[in-house]
Every structure is written in structure tokens, then in C-alpha cells.
Design an enzyme around this catalytic site. Structure first.
Site, PDB file in Angstrom:
ATOM      1  N   TYR A 243      -5.917  10.590  -2.287  1.00 28.07           N
ATOM      2  CA  TYR A 243      -5.336   9.866  -1.171  1.00 28.07           C
ATOM      3  C   TYR A 243      -3.976   9.274  -1.536  1.00 28.07           C
ATOM      4  CZ  TYR A 243      -4.125   6.101   1.866  1.00 28.07           C
ATOM      5  OH  TYR A 243      -3.396   5.283   2.675  1.00 28.07           O
TER       6      TYR A 243
ATOM      7  N   ASP B 153      -8.003   8.767   3.854  1.00 25.76           N
ATOM      8  CA  ASP B 153      -8.735   7.551   3.483  1.00 25.76           C
ATOM      9  C   ASP B 153      -9.802   7.291   4.556  1.00 25.76           C
ATOM     10  OD1 ASP B 153      -7.321   6.688   5.672  1.00 25.76           O
ATOM     11  OD2 ASP B 153      -6.648   4.819   4.762  1.00 25.76           O
TER      12      ASP B 153
ATOM     13  N   GLU C  19      -0.243   1.052  -1.588  1.00 26.53           N
ATOM     14  CA  GLU C  19      -1.467   1.820  -1.318  1.00 26.53           C
ATOM     15  C   GLU C  19      -2.605   1.390  -2.235  1.00 26.53           C
ATOM     16  OE1 GLU C  19      -2.198   3.529   1.161  1.00 26.53           O
ATOM     17  OE2 GLU C  19      -0.212   3.715   2.023  1.00 26.53           O
TER      18      GLU C  19
END
Ligand code: SF4
Length: 352
Positions: free
Chosen positions: A122, A140, A39
Site C-alpha cells: 500500500y 488500504d 502514510e
């Protein structure tokens, strides 16, 4: 009234057939460390570009413990080419903190996870939902865009009002299978509900989508114009000596901190940057041998590299490196490209 409460389930059905195969999704059950690193790498970087970095990262640092034990230079070197190096520095600091406080594991608690360097709402939501099965959203740019279109949100999604509206919609709609749902939104946002020309004809949610119904899919989400980027001329010097080139270590704070670069002077014009470089190295910039335009988030460097036959090594942070040596140090963004070019030059000059 659109969209109906059925759409999250419709999206999950679509996801079971259209899920992307990605290296960080391979481990079953999902590995929280893999979710975290992927991520962070995926922020500002395309999925295809991230894949090789993810593989080599996991080879080099297979666990959070291995990462915590590595030096900052090793971590930055592994990150080289991905840009936005503060991400790598934060990953490293967070790994050290986890080593110290949480037995080299990502905590399960939202507040603890969010307190780690570089982990915002996030990423915390992604880790907690995908790896720990918690009912958390992960908002996001993809999610903002999909929700703005589905619900016809006519607020700027990058401003706090727009974000608040979408985050309350996410809270209301998130199903029990939050991890799959978050990934399904990511896949929909990256393959179907894409920023320009969304592929509504292939979308599992087209019957539910307000933007599609009203023909607003190309206009949404709304965004106010960004400030123009600052454009700088960047004159770089290639000085070669006995198979080595001169490099400079950037200051330990600020942009591209502690990374290595060719001697460089930034200025507003080609002439002043070149003159500044000559003054810095007390030599003549002989020949323009390389040009490159590098775009950062808020600025652009128009890079021009000159060879200098003679010159004086300035004070502070300058060292000579062979290509073998500089492949092992973190090079500042576009300077890695210039380093590859300089290696060819050294070979041609027979100086290497
Ligand atoms: S119908 Fe079109 S605009 Fe609406 S969610 Fe699907 S791809 Fe996006």
C-alpha cells in the site's frame, strides 16, 4: 452493467472539487518523503490526530538525511502518543538504509521501495503514484471497502480471496492519473463511503454502485469476526524520591521495545497484579491514585497506579527521572499519560 468504465473519471471530477486540504499534500510537486511519513502515520491513526505529529516531525526531521542521523530514542520520542512503535523503528531503519544506498531519497523502483523496512504494497503504491506519477494502485481499508460495495464483492475483504478479487479490479480500473485516483478513493472512503452508514446520497458514484442499487451498502464489506482481545490487569507503581520517579526500560525486543514505563506487573486479576507489584518493589501499594483503560490491537490493559512510600529498586533497567528528564525519553504508550499524572502528584507533594 454496473459499474461502468466511466466511474474512475467521475470520481476524479468529484475529487477536483472535494479534495481535502492536508499538510502532506501541500508541497508541489508532491514530496515523496512527506507522502511516506504521512502514510505510515495514518495507519491505525485518525487524520486529525496525525496533523500535529506530521508538522512537528517535519520540523524536527525535515529530510530523510536528518532522520537517518537522529538516534532511535529521538525518533521514538517524536512518535510518542501515536502508538504502534514498530512503525517509528521501521521508518528510522528505512531512512538509514536510504542514506546508505540511495543518497537519502526514496527509490523510484517498486521492488527497491518494498524492500525497505515497514513499507508494504500500500505505502509503496501511494509513494510511487502520488509522488512519482507511476500507474500503481494503493489498496488500504478504504479502497477495499469502496470496491467491495461498488462491485458487490461478497467475500471477506480481509482474507486473501477477497483481497485478490479487489486487487484485480483495481488493476483493471486504475486510470493514468493514478496518484489523484488513489487520493480520491481515500477521500471518498473517509468522508462518504464510510464504514458505518455510508453517505450514499452525497456519493458521486451512487448511480454506478451495485451495493447501493441492491440496498447492501450497510452489509458490505463482509468481515469474519475477530478473536476477542486479551484483557490484563496492569498494576503500576509510583515511587517518588527527591522530585523524581522510578521508571523501567522495557526489553529491547517485543511489545513497546526499549521504551520506558512505570514499574508494572500484568496479571489476570486486580489482587494478583497488585501483589505482584508489591513483591517486585518490596513495598506496600498504599493508595490507588489513577485508573486508565488502554486498548491495543489484540489486548487491553486495565491500568491501576498505586503510590508506594517505600520500596527497593529492582535489578535491571530501573532509573530515577525528574519530569523534565522523562519528557525527553520515549515513554511506552499509556505510560506517557501516567507520567503526566505523576508530574501533578510530584507538584502536590511539594516534592518537585
Ligand atoms: S453509493 Fe454508497 S456504498 Fe456505493 S460507493 Fe457511494 S457511498 Fe459507498
Amino acid at each position: 452493467m454496473k459499474p461502468s468504465e466511466k466511474w474512475p473519471e467521475m470520481l476524479l471530477v468529484w475529487f477536483s472539487d472535494h479534495k481535502r486540504d492536508l499538510p502532506w499534500r501541500e508541497a508541489k510537486p508532491r514530496n515523496p518523503y512527506h507522502v511516506w511519513i504521512s502514510e505510515i502515520m495514518l495507519q491505525q491513526t485518525r487524520t486529525e490526530a496525525v496533523k500535529p505529529y506530521f508538522h512537528s516531525w517535519m520540523e524536527k526531521f525535515p529530510t530523510i538525511h536528518d532522520l537517518a542521523m537522529a538516534s532511535e530514542a529521538e525518533v521514538l520520542h517524536q512518535w510518542q502518543g501515536l502508538g504502534y512503535y514498530s512503525r517509528a523503528r521501521n521508518i528510522h531503519k528505512a531512512a538509514r538504509e536510504m542514506e546508505e544506498k540511495y543518497g537519502a531519497e526514496l527509490p523510484h523502483d517498486k521492488e527497491e521501495i518494498r524492500a525497505l523496512p515497514g513499507i508494504g504494497g500500500y505505502t509503496a503504491g501511494a509513494i510511487l503514484s502520488m509522488a512519482y506519477g507511476q500507474k500503481e494502485g494503493a489498496i488500504d481499508g478504504n479502497v477495499l471497502r469502496v470496491y467491495a460495495r461498488l462491485y458487490d464483492v461478497e467475500e471477506d475483504i480481509l482474507k486473501s480471496k477477497g483481497k485478490k478479487i479487489i486487487s484485480s479490479l483495481v488493476e483493471k480500473t486504475i486510470p493514468e492519473r493514478a496518484g489523484d485516483f488513489n487520493e480520491a478513493l481515500m477521500d471518498l472512503g473517509s468522508d462518504v463511503c464510510i464504514p458505518k452508514s455510508p453517505r450514499c446520497g452525497h456519493c458521486p458514484l451512487s448511480a454506478e454502485c451495485l451495493a447501493f442499487e441492491k440496498g447492501l451498502q450497510e452489509r458490505l464489506p463482509l468481515r469474519t469476526k475477530k478473536k476477542p482481545q486479551l484483557v490484563c490487569e496492569a498494576a503500576c507503581g509510583i515511587i517518588m524520591k527527591e522530585g523524581k520517579v522510578l521508571l523501567h526500560k522495557r526489553p529491547s525486543k517485543g511489545m513497546l521495545a526499549s521504551m520506558w514505563e512505570f514499574p508494572m506487573v500484568l496479571s489476570e486479576s486486580v489482587e494478583t497484579s497488585r501483589a505482584g507489584l508489591e513483591a517486585l518493589l518490596q513495598g506496600k501499594a498504599e493508595e490507588l491514585v489513577w485508573k486508565y483503560k488502554h486498548t491495543f490491537t489484540h489486548r487491553i490493559w486495565l491500568m491501576k497506579a498505586y503510590t508506594l512510600k517505600d520500596g527497593v529498586v529492582p535489578e535491571g533497567g530501573y532509573r530515577w527521572f525528574t519530569p523534565e528528564e522523562y519528557k525527553e525519553i520515549p515513554l511506552a504508550g499509556p505510560h506517557a499519560r501516567l507520567a503526566a499524572f505523576a508530574e501533578k502528584l510530584l507538584r502536590e507533594e511539594g516534592d518537585f
